[in-house]
Design a protein around this motif. Structure first.
Motif, PDB file in Angstrom:
ATOM      1  N   ILE A  31       0.827  -1.207   0.000  1.00 15.06           N
ATOM      2  CA  ILE A  31       0.000   0.000   0.000  1.00 15.06           C
ATOM      3  C   ILE A  31       0.864   1.261   0.000  1.00 15.06           C
ATOM      4  CG2 ILE A  31      -0.209   0.083   2.529  1.00 15.06           C
ATOM      5  CD1 ILE A  31      -3.065   1.097   2.165  1.00 15.06           C
ATOM      6  N   GLU A  32       2.045   1.186   0.601  1.00 17.35           N
ATOM      7  CA  GLU A  32       2.910   2.351   0.734  1.00 17.35           C
ATOM      8  C   GLU A  32       3.521   2.801  -0.595  1.00 17.35           C
ATOM      9  OE1 GLU A  32       5.767   1.267   3.697  1.00 17.35           O
ATOM     10  OE2 GLU A  32       4.218   0.828   5.205  1.00 17.35           O
ATOM     11  N   THR A  33       3.395   1.974  -1.629  1.00 17.62           N
ATOM     12  CA  THR A  33       3.965   2.334  -2.929  1.00 17.62           C
ATOM     13  C   THR A  33       3.026   3.218  -3.741  1.00 17.62           C
ATOM     14  OG1 THR A  33       3.075   0.359  -4.063  1.00 17.62           O
ATOM     15  CG2 THR A  33       5.227   0.138  -2.969  1.00 17.62           C
ATOM     16  N   PHE A  34       1.815   3.441  -3.242  1.00 17.95           N
ATOM     17  CA  PHE A  34       0.823   4.216  -3.996  1.00 17.95           C
ATOM     18  C   PHE A  34       0.718   5.650  -3.469  1.00 17.95           C
ATOM     19  CE2 PHE A  34      -0.483  -0.183  -4.672  1.00 17.95           C
ATOM     20  CZ  PHE A  34      -0.717  -0.186  -6.035  1.00 17.95           C
ATOM     21  N   HIS A  35       0.209   6.531  -4.326  1.00 20.80           N
ATOM     22  CA  HIS A  35      -0.060   7.921  -3.971  1.00 20.80           C
ATOM     23  C   HIS A  35      -0.908   7.956  -2.688  1.00 20.80           C
ATOM     24  CE1 HIS A  35      -2.017  11.878  -4.182  1.00 20.80           C
ATOM     25  NE2 HIS A  35      -1.045  12.256  -5.002  1.00 20.80           N
ATOM     26  N   PRO A  36      -0.676   8.948  -1.806  1.00 16.14           N
ATOM     27  CA  PRO A  36      -1.436   9.014  -0.549  1.00 16.14           C
ATOM     28  C   PRO A  36      -2.954   8.959  -0.715  1.00 16.14           C
ATOM     29  CG  PRO A  36       0.388  10.553  -0.477  1.00 16.14           C
ATOM     30  CD  PRO A  36       0.380   9.976  -1.869  1.00 16.14           C
ATOM     31  N   ASP A  37      -3.496   9.603  -1.759  1.00 20.57           N
ATOM     32  CA  ASP A  37      -4.950   9.572  -1.957  1.00 20.57           C
ATOM     33  C   ASP A  37      -5.424   8.187  -2.397  1.00 20.57           C
ATOM     34  OD1 ASP A  37      -5.176  12.163  -1.169  1.00 20.57           O
ATOM     35  OD2 ASP A  37      -5.583  12.999  -3.154  1.00 20.57           O
ATOM     36  N   ILE A  38      -4.597   7.458  -3.141  1.00 19.84           N
ATOM     37  CA  ILE A  38      -4.941   6.076  -3.497  1.00 19.84           C
ATOM     38  C   ILE A  38      -4.925   5.211  -2.239  1.00 19.84           C
ATOM     39  CG2 ILE A  38      -4.218   4.024  -4.791  1.00 19.84           C
ATOM     40  CD1 ILE A  38      -3.225   5.865  -7.000  1.00 19.84           C
ATOM     41  N   GLN A  39      -3.959   5.468  -1.349  1.00 16.10           N
ATOM     42  CA  GLN A  39      -3.920   4.747  -0.071  1.00 16.10           C
ATOM     43  C   GLN A  39      -5.200   4.987   0.721  1.00 16.10           C
ATOM     44  OE1 GLN A  39      -0.289   5.052   2.261  1.00 16.10           O
ATOM     45  NE2 GLN A  39       0.881   5.656   0.433  1.00 16.10           N
ATOM     46  N   ILE A  40      -5.688   6.217   0.713  1.00 14.84           N
ATOM     47  CA  ILE A  40      -6.941   6.525   1.412  1.00 14.84           C
ATOM     48  C   ILE A  40      -8.091   5.744   0.777  1.00 14.84           C
ATOM     49  CG2 ILE A  40      -8.649   8.327   1.909  1.00 14.84           C
ATOM     50  CD1 ILE A  40      -6.267  10.299   2.084  1.00 14.84           C
ATOM     51  N   GLY A  41      -8.108   5.670  -0.564  1.00 18.18           N
ATOM     52  CA  GLY A  41      -9.141   4.903  -1.250  1.00 18.18           C
ATOM     53  C   GLY A  41      -9.105   3.434  -0.869  1.00 18.18           C
ATOM     54  N   ILE A  42      -7.913   2.873  -0.725  1.00 16.66           N
ATOM     55  CA  ILE A  42      -7.761   1.471  -0.311  1.00 16.66           C
ATOM     56  C   ILE A  42      -8.321   1.286   1.096  1.00 16.66           C
ATOM     57  CG2 ILE A  42      -6.075  -0.322   0.300  1.00 16.66           C
ATOM     58  CD1 ILE A  42      -4.280   0.852  -1.982  1.00 16.66           C
ATOM     59  N   ARG A  43      -7.955   2.190   1.996  1.00 11.74           N
ATOM     60  CA  ARG A  43      -8.451   2.100   3.377  1.00 11.74           C
ATOM     61  C   ARG A  43      -9.953   2.332   3.439  1.00 11.74           C
ATOM     62  NH1 ARG A  43      -3.265   4.764   4.262  1.00 11.74           N
ATOM     63  NH2 ARG A  43      -1.890   3.252   5.295  1.00 11.74           N
ATOM     64  N   MET A  44     -10.440   3.205   2.573  1.00 10.23           N
ATOM     65  CA  MET A  44     -11.883   3.458   2.487  1.00 10.23           C
ATOM     66  C   MET A  44     -12.620   2.175   2.096  1.00 10.23           C
ATOM     67  SD  MET A  44     -13.589   6.274  -0.035  1.00 10.23           S
ATOM     68  CE  MET A  44     -15.350   6.572  -0.121  1.00 10.23           C
ATOM     69  N   HIS A  45     -12.120   1.487   1.078  1.00 11.94           N
ATOM     70  CA  HIS A  45     -12.698   0.213   0.632  1.00 11.94           C
ATOM     71  C   HIS A  45     -12.765  -0.768   1.797  1.00 11.94           C
ATOM     72  CE1 HIS A  45     -13.016  -3.178  -2.446  1.00 11.94           C
ATOM     73  NE2 HIS A  45     -12.739  -3.826  -1.315  1.00 11.94           N
ATOM     74  N   ARG A  46     -11.681  -0.857   2.543  1.00 11.07           N
ATOM     75  CA  ARG A  46     -11.619  -1.809   3.651  1.00 11.07           C
ATOM     76  C   ARG A  46     -12.567  -1.421   4.778  1.00 11.07           C
ATOM     77  NH1 ARG A  46      -5.009  -2.437   3.206  1.00 11.07           N
ATOM     78  NH2 ARG A  46      -5.056  -3.704   1.284  1.00 11.07           N
ATOM     79  N   SER A  47     -12.724  -0.115   5.025  1.00 11.85           N
ATOM     80  CA  SER A  47     -13.683   0.355   6.028  1.00 11.85           C
ATOM     81  C   SER A  47     -15.108   0.000   5.624  1.00 11.85           C
ATOM     82  CB  SER A  47     -13.576   1.876   6.204  1.00 11.85           C
ATOM     83  OG  SER A  47     -12.338   2.254   6.714  1.00 11.85           O
ATOM     84  N   ILE A  48     -15.408   0.190   4.348  1.00 10.95           N
ATOM     85  CA  ILE A  48     -16.741  -0.153   3.835  1.00 10.95           C
ATOM     86  C   ILE A  48     -16.997  -1.646   4.004  1.00 10.95           C
ATOM     87  CG2 ILE A  48     -18.097  -0.374   1.704  1.00 10.95           C
ATOM     88  CD1 ILE A  48     -16.758   2.331   0.835  1.00 10.95           C
ATOM     89  N   ASP A  49     -16.003  -2.474   3.697  1.00 13.37           N
ATOM     90  CA  ASP A  49     -16.180  -3.920   3.839  1.00 13.37           C
ATOM     91  C   ASP A  49     -16.383  -4.320   5.298  1.00 13.37           C
ATOM     92  OD1 ASP A  49     -16.055  -4.389   1.140  1.00 13.37           O
ATOM     93  OD2 ASP A  49     -14.033  -5.232   1.151  1.00 13.37           O
ATOM     94  N   ARG A  50     -15.611  -3.713   6.223  1.00 15.75           N
ATOM     95  CA  ARG A  50     -15.783  -4.042   7.648  1.00 15.75           C
ATOM     96  C   ARG A  50     -17.174  -3.645   8.129  1.00 15.75           C
ATOM     97  NH1 ARG A  50     -10.360  -2.330   7.940  1.00 15.75           N
ATOM     98  NH2 ARG A  50     -11.003  -0.214   8.514  1.00 15.75           N
ATOM     99  N   TYR A  51     -17.610  -2.450   7.739  1.00 12.22           N
ATOM    100  CA  TYR A  51     -18.946  -1.987   8.140  1.00 12.22           C
ATOM    101  C   TYR A  51     -20.019  -2.921   7.589  1.00 12.22           C
ATOM    102  CZ  TYR A  51     -23.048   1.020   8.574  1.00 12.22           C
ATOM    103  OH  TYR A  51     -24.281   1.512   8.883  1.00 12.22           O
ATOM    104  N   THR A  52     -19.870  -3.272   6.318  1.00 12.76           N
ATOM    105  CA  THR A  52     -20.857  -4.142   5.666  1.00 12.76           C
ATOM    106  C   THR A  52     -20.890  -5.521   6.308  1.00 12.76           C
ATOM    107  OG1 THR A  52     -20.574  -2.972   3.560  1.00 12.76           O
ATOM    108  CG2 THR A  52     -21.517  -5.189   3.455  1.00 12.76           C
ATOM    109  N   ASP A  53     -19.731  -6.122   6.487  1.00  9.43           N
ATOM    110  CA  ASP A  53     -19.664  -7.490   6.995  1.00  9.43           C
ATOM    111  C   ASP A  53     -20.222  -7.620   8.409  1.00  9.43           C
ATOM    112  OD1 ASP A  53     -18.506  -8.222   4.609  1.00  9.43           O
ATOM    113  OD2 ASP A  53     -16.457  -8.287   5.386  1.00  9.43           O
ATOM    114  N   SER A  54     -20.165  -6.543   9.184  1.00 14.69           N
ATOM    115  CA  SER A  54     -20.637  -6.606  10.571  1.00 14.69           C
ATOM    116  C   SER A  54     -22.072  -6.111  10.743  1.00 14.69           C
ATOM    117  CB  SER A  54     -19.708  -5.772  11.476  1.00 14.69           C
ATOM    118  OG  SER A  54     -19.766  -4.392  11.116  1.00 14.69           O
ATOM    119  N   HIS A  55     -22.687  -5.667   9.662  1.00 20.87           N
ATOM    120  CA  HIS A  55     -24.024  -5.071   9.776  1.00 20.87           C
ATOM    121  C   HIS A  55     -25.086  -6.161   9.923  1.00 20.87           C
ATOM    122  CE1 HIS A  55     -27.511  -2.571   9.018  1.00 20.87           C
ATOM    123  NE2 HIS A  55     -26.729  -1.493   9.092  1.00 20.87           N
TER     124      HIS A  55
END
Length: 198
Positions: A31-55
């Motif tokens: 993840i550290e090899t990508f632009h900071p905003d792309i890193q945020i997008g990756i973390r955003m995706h993972r946050s969405i998945d965690r929220y979804t999976d636990s809902h």
């Protein structure tokens, strides 16, 4: 959630979009090899998945399928929800689904050189066969599930998933319609300033 939902929730910032698209194919410190905003997008995706999976609503959808599909039940529900998102697209976007998908394919293909190899391959199939729009029809869903079943290591029975969607269509539809606005509010709360600052 599956591709269509993640790409819609990524908003208008191209790098957030890229991060959301590639998140499943970026492991560990890569993840550290990508632009900071792309890193945020990756973390955003993972946050969405965690929220979804636990809902609890999503868990209800998954439990209905688990006896038959076991570990693949969650993957199938993600696909079902993309189907309902595509069918009810105008409720969640002012842009037509056709225009949105063309824009997404263009943005991702323009940046294909920076995508992980697996993401590049998926984007090739996705754009060629227009997966994002095909989710709106049961025929498109059947093609998607058949292809997924052929690619799984173990027997998944996903080729039969459309039958279960049709059998419980109203139930899954109600669950999606109850859950997705809550997911949108979660994303707005967590990432609202990023989504608004283009």
């Amino acid at each position: 959630m599956n591709y269509l939902a993640h790409l819609l929730l990524a908003g208008e910032k191209e790098k957030l979009l890229i991060g959301n698209f590639i998140a499943d194919h970026v492991k560990g410190r890569a993840i550290e090899t990508f632009h900071p905003d792309i890193q945020i997008g990756i973390r955003m995706h993972r946050s969405i998945d965690r929220y979804t999976d636990s809902h609890p609503i999503v868990q209800q959808s998954i439990l209905r399928l688990r006896p038959k599909y076991h570990k693949y039940a969650g993957v199938i529900v993600d696909m079902y929800y993309d189907h309902f998102l595509a069918r009810g697209w105008s409720e969640f976007s002012n842009e037509s689904l056709d225009r949105f998908t063309k824009k997404i394919y263009h943005q991702l293909l323009t940046n294909i050189s920076i995508l992980p190899i697996r993401s590049q391959r998926i984007l090739g199939y996705m754009s060629r066969y227009n997966w994002l729009e095909s989710y709106a029809s049961l025929e498109g869903m059947q093609q998607a599930f058949t292809g997924m079943a052929q690619r799984t290591t173990f027997e998944s029975k996903m080729e039969f998933a459309v039958q279960d969607l049709e059998m419980h269509y109203d139930l899954f539809s109600r669950e999606f319609n109850a859950f997705f606005p809550e997911l949108c509010m979660f994303v707005e709360t967590e990432y609202g300033s990023l989504l608004r600052n283009k």
